[in-house]
Design a protein around this motif. Sequence first.
Motif, PDB file in Angstrom:
ATOM      1  N   ASP A  41      33.467 -14.427   1.850  1.00  0.00           N
ATOM      2  CA  ASP A  41      32.090 -14.887   1.667  1.00  0.00           C
ATOM      3  C   ASP A  41      31.195 -13.845   2.314  1.00  0.00           C
ATOM      4  O   ASP A  41      31.307 -13.560   3.504  1.00  0.00           O
ATOM      5  CB  ASP A  41      31.883 -16.252   2.325  1.00  0.00           C
ATOM      6  N   GLN A 101      26.534  -9.594  -8.157  1.00  0.00           N
ATOM      7  CA  GLN A 101      26.647 -11.052  -8.150  1.00  0.00           C
ATOM      8  C   GLN A 101      27.263 -11.455  -6.810  1.00  0.00           C
ATOM      9  O   GLN A 101      28.437 -11.197  -6.560  1.00  0.00           O
ATOM     10  CB  GLN A 101      27.535 -11.516  -9.303  1.00  0.00           C
ATOM     11  N   LEU A 136      28.062 -14.562  -4.493  1.00  0.00           N
ATOM     12  CA  LEU A 136      28.168 -16.014  -4.379  1.00  0.00           C
ATOM     13  C   LEU A 136      28.519 -16.370  -2.935  1.00  0.00           C
ATOM     14  O   LEU A 136      29.287 -15.659  -2.281  1.00  0.00           O
ATOM     15  CB  LEU A 136      29.245 -16.552  -5.322  1.00  0.00           C
ATOM     16  N   THR A 137      27.968 -17.467  -2.464  1.00  0.00           N
ATOM     17  CA  THR A 137      28.220 -17.883  -1.086  1.00  0.00           C
ATOM     18  C   THR A 137      28.253 -19.397  -0.966  1.00  0.00           C
ATOM     19  O   THR A 137      27.648 -20.101  -1.771  1.00  0.00           O
ATOM     20  CB  THR A 137      27.145 -17.306  -0.124  1.00  0.00           C
ATOM     21  N   GLY A 160      23.932 -16.472  -5.515  1.00  0.00           N
ATOM     22  CA  GLY A 160      24.255 -17.798  -6.014  1.00  0.00           C
ATOM     23  C   GLY A 160      24.961 -18.572  -4.923  1.00  0.00           C
ATOM     24  O   GLY A 160      25.686 -17.994  -4.112  1.00  0.00           O
ATOM     25  N   SER A 165      27.493 -21.812  -4.140  1.00  0.00           N
ATOM     26  CA  SER A 165      28.400 -22.819  -4.696  1.00  0.00           C
ATOM     27  C   SER A 165      28.516 -23.933  -3.663  1.00  0.00           C
ATOM     28  O   SER A 165      28.993 -23.724  -2.552  1.00  0.00           O
ATOM     29  CB  SER A 165      29.762 -22.215  -5.050  1.00  0.00           C
TER      30      SER A 165
END
Length: 147
Positions: free
Chosen positions: A80, A107, A109-110, A135, A137
Motif C-alpha cells: 500500500d 494508478q 490504490l490504497t 483510488g 478500496s
Amino acid sequence: MGADTKIEWSTHTMNFWTGCQKVSPACDNCYAESWAKRAGRDFSQRQITSAFLWKQPEKWNRAAQKAGKRDAVFTNSLADFFDNQAHQAWRDSACEIMEACGHLDWQVLTKRPQNVPRMVPMTWMEQWPAHVWIGASAGDHKELERN
C-alpha cells in the motif's frame, strides 16, 4: 491486457517496495500476501525493490511519449503506497519518478486514504498532477465511512 502485467486495466505494474499489514476486513483475501507466502517472504516486512525496477518507468515513459499514447501503471500492487510503516524516503523518491513520468497514468490504490495529504509532496496538495490517480478500496460501507 498490459505489456508486462496480467492486470487488464494496466499496461505496467510498478512496485517500488513490497510488504504491508492488514488494516480492514477487505485485506482478508489479499493476493499480495498470498504472493509473498509463495515467494517465502514475510509480508509484514517492507522491502524496497531493485534499482533496476526503479529505472523502468523512465523507459516506459519515453516509449509512451514516442508512441503518442498513455500507458497506465498500477503502482505498488504488492504494497500500500500510503502504508504508515513504509519509509517516507521511498515514497518521496517514488513521487519524484511519478511526477517526472508525465506520459504515464499512475494508478495508486490504497486502503489508507486518510494518509494521502501528509505523505505526498506539499506541491501536490496545491496542484495535484493530473496523471497521478488515487483510488481508495474500502471493502464495505462500514470501512468507507471510517475513512
